[in-house]
Design a protein around this motif. Structure first.
Motif, PDB file in Angstrom:
ATOM      1  N   VAL A   1     -11.345 -21.133 -18.196  1.00 35.25           N
ATOM      2  CA  VAL A   1     -12.089 -21.701 -18.636  1.00 35.25           C
ATOM      3  C   VAL A   1     -11.531 -21.927 -20.163  1.00 35.25           C
ATOM      4  O   VAL A   1     -12.061 -22.446 -21.133  1.00 35.25           O
ATOM      5  N   LEU A   2     -12.063 -20.269 -20.840  1.00 29.95           N
ATOM      6  CA  LEU A   2     -10.772 -20.347 -22.363  1.00 29.95           C
ATOM      7  C   LEU A   2      -9.384 -20.488 -22.569  1.00 29.95           C
ATOM      8  O   LEU A   2      -9.466 -21.683 -23.330  1.00 29.95           O
ATOM      9  N   MET A   3      -9.087 -21.020 -21.140  1.00 27.68           N
ATOM     10  CA  MET A   3      -7.720 -21.621 -21.416  1.00 27.68           C
ATOM     11  C   MET A   3      -7.532 -23.007 -21.415  1.00 27.68           C
ATOM     12  O   MET A   3      -6.560 -23.401 -21.833  1.00 27.68           O
ATOM     13  N   VAL A   4      -8.307 -23.666 -20.714  1.00 29.57           N
ATOM     14  CA  VAL A   4      -8.455 -24.911 -20.354  1.00 29.57           C
ATOM     15  C   VAL A   4      -9.150 -25.254 -22.150  1.00 29.57           C
ATOM     16  O   VAL A   4      -8.676 -26.066 -23.415  1.00 29.57           O
ATOM     17  N   ILE A   5     -10.077 -24.739 -23.005  1.00 30.89           N
ATOM     18  CA  ILE A   5     -11.001 -24.613 -24.520  1.00 30.89           C
ATOM     19  C   ILE A   5      -9.765 -24.866 -25.381  1.00 30.89           C
ATOM     20  O   ILE A   5      -9.118 -25.404 -26.060  1.00 30.89           O
ATOM     21  N   ALA A   6      -8.746 -23.811 -25.590  1.00 31.39           N
ATOM     22  CA  ALA A   6      -7.851 -22.986 -26.488  1.00 31.39           C
ATOM     23  C   ALA A   6      -6.564 -24.127 -26.427  1.00 31.39           C
ATOM     24  O   ALA A   6      -6.022 -25.258 -27.075  1.00 31.39           O
ATOM     25  N   ILE A   7      -6.032 -24.900 -24.893  1.00 34.72           N
ATOM     26  CA  ILE A   7      -4.869 -26.124 -24.856  1.00 34.72           C
ATOM     27  C   ILE A   7      -5.644 -27.090 -25.442  1.00 34.72           C
ATOM     28  O   ILE A   7      -4.846 -27.829 -25.732  1.00 34.72           O
ATOM     29  N   LEU A   8      -6.687 -27.197 -25.253  1.00 32.51           N
ATOM     30  CA  LEU A   8      -7.454 -28.801 -25.527  1.00 32.51           C
ATOM     31  C   LEU A   8      -6.894 -29.316 -27.291  1.00 32.51           C
ATOM     32  O   LEU A   8      -7.173 -29.461 -27.655  1.00 32.51           O
ATOM     33  N   ILE A   9      -7.750 -27.281 -27.408  1.00 35.00           N
ATOM     34  CA  ILE A   9      -7.191 -27.707 -29.035  1.00 35.00           C
ATOM     35  C   ILE A   9      -6.028 -27.630 -29.397  1.00 35.00           C
ATOM     36  O   ILE A   9      -5.625 -28.712 -30.743  1.00 35.00           O
TER      37      ILE A   9
ATOM     38  N   GLN B   1      -3.433 -26.151 -14.645  1.00 36.44           N
ATOM     39  CA  GLN B   1      -3.163 -24.841 -14.041  1.00 36.44           C
ATOM     40  C   GLN B   1      -4.171 -24.226 -13.800  1.00 36.44           C
ATOM     41  O   GLN B   1      -4.873 -23.820 -12.990  1.00 36.44           O
ATOM     42  N   PRO B   2      -5.512 -24.072 -15.003  1.00 34.68           N
ATOM     43  CA  PRO B   2      -6.735 -23.559 -14.849  1.00 34.68           C
ATOM     44  C   PRO B   2      -7.531 -24.340 -13.902  1.00 34.68           C
ATOM     45  O   PRO B   2      -8.156 -23.775 -13.554  1.00 34.68           O
ATOM     46  N   LEU B   3      -7.934 -25.493 -14.148  1.00 31.49           N
ATOM     47  CA  LEU B   3      -8.184 -26.226 -13.721  1.00 31.49           C
ATOM     48  C   LEU B   3      -8.435 -26.012 -12.101  1.00 31.49           C
ATOM     49  O   LEU B   3      -9.232 -26.330 -11.559  1.00 31.49           O
ATOM     50  N   THR B   4      -6.871 -26.324 -11.745  1.00 27.67           N
ATOM     51  CA  THR B   4      -6.565 -25.867 -10.187  1.00 27.67           C
ATOM     52  C   THR B   4      -7.725 -24.920  -9.730  1.00 27.67           C
ATOM     53  O   THR B   4      -7.747 -24.689  -9.030  1.00 27.67           O
ATOM     54  N   GLN B   5      -7.144 -23.699 -10.799  1.00 28.05           N
ATOM     55  CA  GLN B   5      -7.089 -21.907  -9.986  1.00 28.05           C
ATOM     56  C   GLN B   5      -9.271 -22.458 -10.261  1.00 28.05           C
ATOM     57  O   GLN B   5      -9.198 -21.528  -9.437  1.00 28.05           O
ATOM     58  N   ILE B   6     -10.346 -22.581 -11.489  1.00 30.96           N
ATOM     59  CA  ILE B   6     -10.932 -23.263 -11.083  1.00 30.96           C
ATOM     60  C   ILE B   6     -11.463 -23.340  -9.761  1.00 30.96           C
ATOM     61  O   ILE B   6     -12.350 -22.757  -9.207  1.00 30.96           O
ATOM     62  N   GLY B   7     -10.530 -25.107  -8.934  1.00 36.10           N
ATOM     63  CA  GLY B   7     -10.503 -25.769  -8.806  1.00 36.10           C
ATOM     64  C   GLY B   7     -10.693 -24.484  -6.507  1.00 36.10           C
ATOM     65  O   GLY B   7     -11.768 -24.232  -6.056  1.00 36.10           O
ATOM     66  N   SER B   8      -9.527 -23.699  -6.976  1.00 38.64           N
ATOM     67  CA  SER B   8      -9.221 -22.777  -5.748  1.00 38.64           C
ATOM     68  C   SER B   8     -10.222 -22.077  -5.673  1.00 38.64           C
ATOM     69  O   SER B   8     -10.422 -20.908  -4.168  1.00 38.64           O
ATOM     70  N   MET B   9     -10.548 -21.109  -6.377  1.00 40.51           N
ATOM     71  CA  MET B   9     -11.500 -20.114  -7.010  1.00 40.51           C
ATOM     72  C   MET B   9     -12.786 -20.283  -6.494  1.00 40.51           C
ATOM     73  O   MET B   9     -13.854 -20.366  -5.874  1.00 40.51           O
ATOM     74  N   PHE B  10     -13.784 -21.946  -5.897  1.00 37.14           N
ATOM     75  CA  PHE B  10     -15.035 -22.338  -5.210  1.00 37.14           C
ATOM     76  C   PHE B  10     -15.462 -21.525  -4.098  1.00 37.14           C
ATOM     77  O   PHE B  10     -16.137 -21.618  -4.037  1.00 37.14           O
ATOM     78  N   ASN B  11     -13.868 -21.908  -3.357  1.00 36.95           N
ATOM     79  CA  ASN B  11     -14.153 -21.423  -1.690  1.00 36.95           C
ATOM     80  C   ASN B  11     -14.836 -19.896  -1.948  1.00 36.95           C
ATOM     81  O   ASN B  11     -15.243 -19.663  -1.060  1.00 36.95           O
ATOM     82  N   LEU B  12     -14.496 -18.826  -3.138  1.00 33.25           N
ATOM     83  CA  LEU B  12     -14.634 -17.254  -3.379  1.00 33.25           C
ATOM     84  C   LEU B  12     -15.765 -17.951  -3.669  1.00 33.25           C
ATOM     85  O   LEU B  12     -16.124 -16.386  -3.245  1.00 33.25           O
ATOM     86  N   MET B  13     -15.753 -18.371  -4.505  1.00 32.49           N
ATOM     87  CA  MET B  13     -17.660 -18.503  -5.801  1.00 32.49           C
ATOM     88  C   MET B  13     -17.934 -18.110  -4.514  1.00 32.49           C
ATOM     89  O   MET B  13     -19.351 -17.511  -4.103  1.00 32.49           O
ATOM     90  N   GLN B  14     -18.059 -19.803  -3.634  1.00 36.78           N
ATOM     91  CA  GLN B  14     -19.155 -19.879  -2.154  1.00 36.78           C
ATOM     92  C   GLN B  14     -19.535 -19.000  -1.556  1.00 36.78           C
ATOM     93  O   GLN B  14     -20.477 -18.497  -0.987  1.00 36.78           O
TER      94      GLN B  14
END
Length: 639
Positions: A204-212, A350-363
Motif C-alpha cells: 500500500v505504501l509503495m503504491v502511494i510513493a510510486i504514484l507520487i 507489482q504491489p497491486l499484484t501482491q495485494i491481489g495474491s494476498m487476498f486468498n491468505l487474508m480470506q
C-alpha cells in the motif's frame, strides 16, 4: 455427546458454524493488533522510511542513465561547440527530432561519459538500497513480534474462555472441531498475519510513493499507468467475493473432519468390535472429499486474482513504453526519466499484484478468525457473586429446597425437589436411566445452575459461593475415569498438589492401587497416556478413586465409581470408602443396589422426582419403587 442424565433429545447445538462477514472480523483483528500500538507505530515508520528510500532510488538511477546517455551523445558531437550551436547545426542538417532530444539533455559537445559523476550516483544508490533494507528488516522484525504476541494473547484468551464456558456448551460441541479451532485455526491465523501484514503495508505504501514519483515525472504517463487500476480492483473484488464462502467451508470442513477422526480414534476398539470400519472409512472419505472440494475451489478461484492483475500490468507496460519513447524522441522527457517511469510502472503493478495474491491468505486467515471469535463470543457461565459467601462451618450439610431444573425450556427434568443430607450421611441415589440422578449431583457442583429453588451447603446458598470454594469442598469420582499424560504418582497427586509422598502412597494403598502398581516394572513412575494406556479400565478407576481419597473432600460424589472393577475389588473399595465417608457427606449413584445397602438414606428418583427415600430395609418393607428395582435386579441375576 448427550447431556448426562438428560431425558429426551439434546438441545440446540452451540452456534459453532456461524460465520460473520469479512469486514467486522477484519476490524476485530486490527483491534487486537492495537494492543501493540507503540510497536506498530515504529513498524509503520520503519516501513514508510524503507518504502520512501526504495521509491526514490529509480529516480536517482535515472540521473545515472542521463549522465551515461549524455556522455555517449556528447562524444558524437563536434568538440569546441556550445550545446546551442550543436543543436542549431543539427537543425540545419535536417535532424530536427535529434536536435529536440539534444536540447533537452545536459550535454557538452565533444565530451564523453563523466564516470566520476556516474560513480557518485551509483554510490548514492547503493547507500539508499542499504538504508532501505535495514529499515525494512527492522519493520519486519518488530512486526513479527507483534503478530506472535497477538496470537499468544489470543491463545491465552481462548484458553481462559474454555474454562469459563458452561458444561452445557461441551455437551453439544464436538471435541474434534473445538480442538481444530484452538489449534489449526489459530496456527492458520498466525501464518496469515505474518505473511500478509508486512506485505500489505509495504504494498500500500509503495503504491502511494510510486504514484507520487510517477506524477512528478509525467502526469500523462501516470494517467496511462492508472487506467487499469479500476479494472483490477473490480476484478479482485468479484473474485474475492466468490472465493470467500469456499474459505469458510474449507475451515468448517477441517473442523468436521478432525471431529470425525477424534471420534473414530477414541472409539477405535468399539469400531473394530462392531465391524464398522467400512462405515467409518466411508464417513471419513465423504468429509475428506468435502474438504477437498472447498479447498481447491477456494485456492483456484482466489488464485485467478494474481494472473489477472499481471495481465493488466503487462498491457500497461506496453502502453507506457510506447508513449514514453515518443516523448523522449520529442525532447519532452529524458531517457533517464522514461527509464525511471517504466521502472515505477512495473513497481506500481507489482504491489497491486501482491495485494491481489494476498487476498486468498487474508480470506483464509479471516475465515479462521471467525471460527475463533465464535468460540470467544459464546455465552459464559454465570459469574461468581462479587461478595461471595463462605460457610462458617465445614461439615457438609446439604439441603435441596424446592429445586427445579430443565435442560430444555419445554421439557422439565427435575421439579420441586427437596432433600436434606445431614453432615456425614451417605445418600445413595438410584433409579432408571434418565431419571436425573447425575443431573442432581451436577447441580451440587454448579456445573449447571438451578432454574428455581436453592441448594445450600452448611447454611449458605451455593449460588452465593464462588465455584472454586464450592468445588474445593467436594470430591468427585465419575463412571468414566479421566487420566492425563504422566506417571501414576502424578495422576494420584493431582487430588492435592501439596500432599507429601507418604500421603500419596497412603491414598494409593487405601484404594488398592498399591496392589497392582507393584506388578508394574516402573511402579508409581509408570507413564500413562491421556487414555490411560498400559492399565486396565478397572485399574484406571482405582487411580481416580485414590485421587479423590487424597483430596480429603467435605462432600464426596461417587457416580458409578466402582462400575469398572471386579466384585472382589468392589467389596474392598466399599470398605475403604466406609472409612473415607466418616465425617463426610457422600452422594453415591449406583445401579448395583448391593453396593449401597449401608447408605444412611436411599433416594429413589423417577422422571426428576423423588418418589421414595429411606433406609434399605425400610424401603424394601414399603414394597414400592425401590422394592421393584431390587427385586428385578436380583431376580435377573438369579435367572
Amino acid at each position: 455427546m448427550s447431556r448426562p442424565g438428560a431425558a429426551g433429545p439434546p438441545g440446540t447445538a452451540p452456534s459453532m458454524e456461524k460465520a460473520d462477514s469479512f469486514g467486522p472480523s477484519l476490524k476485530r483483528l486490527v483491534r487486537l493488533l492495537g494492543a501493540y500500538r507503540t510497536t506498530m507505530a515504529v513498524v509503520i515508520a520503519s516501513i514508510v522510511g524503507s518504502v520512501a528510500l526504495s521509491a526514490y532510488t529509480p529516480r536517482v538511477l535515472g540521473d545515472a542513465t542521463d549522465k551515461l546517455f549524455a556522455g555517449v551523445i556528447g562524444s558524437k558531437l563536434p568538440d569546441g561547440l556550445t550545446k546551442d550551436e550543436a543543436v542549431e547545426g543539427l537543425r540545419q542538417r535536417g535532424q530536427g527530432t535529434f536536435a529536440d532530444m539534444v536540447s533537452a539533455m545536459d550535454v557538452t559537445p565533444g565530451h564523453g561519459v563523466d564516470f566520476t559523476a556516474v560513480g557518485r550516483i551509483l554510490a548514492l544508490v547503493l547507500g539508499l538500497y542499504v538504508a532501505s533494507a535495514i529499515l525494512g528488516w527492522l519493520g519486519a522484525f518488530l512486526l513479527n513480534k507483534v503478530v506472535v504476541g497477538t496470537i499468544t494473547d489470543l491463545r491465552g484468551r481462548i484458553e481462559a474462555k474454555i474454562h469459563r464456558l458452561p458444561l452445557s456448551y461441551y455437551d453439544e460441541a464436538k471435541r474434534g472441531d473445538l480442538l481444530s479451532r484452538v489449534t489449526n485455526d489459530l496456527d492458520n491465523l498466525s501464518q496469515s498475519l505474518q505473511q500478509t501484514i508486512s506485505q500489505l503495508l509495504n504494498s500500500v505504501l509503495m503504491v502511494i510513493a510510486i504514484l507520487i514519483m510517477m506524477l512528478s515525472i509525467s502526469p500523462l504517463l501516470s494517467l496511462i499507468a492508472l487506467a487499469t487500476v479500476p479494472i483490477a480492483a473490480i476484478a479482485t473484488g468479484l473474485i474475492a467475493k466468490r472465493s470467500k464462502p469456499h474459505f469458510v467451508g474449507q475451515w468448517s470442513s477441517t473442523g468436521a473432519l478432525n471431529a470425525q477422526i477424534e471420534e473414530a480414534f477414541t472409539g477405535h476398539e468399539l469400531v473394530k468390535a462392531f465391524g464398522r470400519r467400512e462405515a467409518v472409512e466411508a464417513d471419513f472419505d465423504d468429509r475428506n472429499s468435502k474438504l477437498y472440494e472447498s479447498s481447491w475451489r477456494a485456492q483456484f478461484i482466489s488464485g485467478i486474482i494474481m494472473p489477472t492483475i499481471m495481465f493488466l500490468g503487462n498491457l500497461n507496460y506496453v502502453a507506457v513504453a510506447v508513449v514514453g519513447g515518443l516523448r523522449v524522441a520529442s525532447g519532452q522527457l529524458s531517457l533517464g526519466e522514461v527509464q525511471a517511469f517504466i521502472q515505477y510502472s512495473r513497481q506500481f503493478t507489482q504491489p497491486l499484484t501482491q495485494i491481489g495474491s494476498m487476498f486468498n491468505l487474508m480470506q483464509s486467515g479471516v475465515a479462521s478468525a471467525e471460527r475463533i471469535f465464535s468460540v470467544l463470543d459464546e455465552p459464559e457461565e454465570k459469574p461468581d457473586p462479587a461478595d461471595a459467601e463462605t460457610p462458617a462451618a465445614n461439615r457438609g450439610r446439604i439441603v435441596f429446597d424446592d429445586v427445579s431444573f430443565r435442560y430444555l425450556d419445554d421439557r422439565p427434568l427435575i421439579e420441586n425437589l427437596s432433600l436434606t443430607a445431614e453432615a456425614g450421611d451417605t445418600v445413595a441415589i438410584v433409579g432408571p436411566t434418565g431419571a436425573g440422578k447425575t443431573t442432581l449431583v451436577n447441580l451440587i457442583m454448579r456445573f449447571y445452575e438451578v432454574d428455581d429453588g436453592t441448594i445450600s451447603i452448611d447454611g449458605v446458598d451455593t449460588s452465593r459461593m464462588s465455584r472454586d470454594d464450592l468445588r474445593e469442598r467436594t470430591g468427585m469420582v465419575l463412571q468414566d475415569s479421566w487420566l492425563f499424560g504422566g506417571t501414576i504418582y502424578d495422576n494420584i497427586a493431582y487430588g492435592d498438589p501439596t500432599a507429601s509422598r507418604d500421603e500419596v502412597l497412603e491414598a494409593a494403598r487405601i484404594s488398592h492401587v498399591d496392589h497392582f502398581v507393584k506388578t508394574l516394572p516402573d511402579g508409581y513412575d509408570t507413564v500413562l497416556d491421556d487414555e490411560g494406556g498400559g492399565v486396565s479400565a478397572g485399574e484406571r478407576q482405582l487411580i481416580t478413586i485414590a485421587r479423590a481419597f487424597l483430596a480429603k473432600p467435605t462432600v464426596l460424589i461417587l457416580d458409578e465409581a466402582t462400575s469398572s472393577v471386579d466384585t472382589r475389588t468392589e467389596l474392598l473399595i466399599g470398605k475403604a470408602m466406609a472409612n473415607l465417608r466418616a465425617d463426610r457427606t457422600s452422594f453415591v449413584i449406583a445401579h448395583r443396589l448391593s453396593t449401597i445397602r449401608d447408605a444412611d438414606v436411599i433416594v429413589v428418583m423417577e422422571d426428576g422426582h423423588i418418589v421414595e427415600q429411606g433406609s434399605h430395609e425400610a424401603l424394601l418393607e414399603a414394597k414400592g419403587a425401590y422394592h421393584r428395582l431390587y427385586s428385578a435386579q436380583f431376580s435377573a441375576a438369579v435367572s
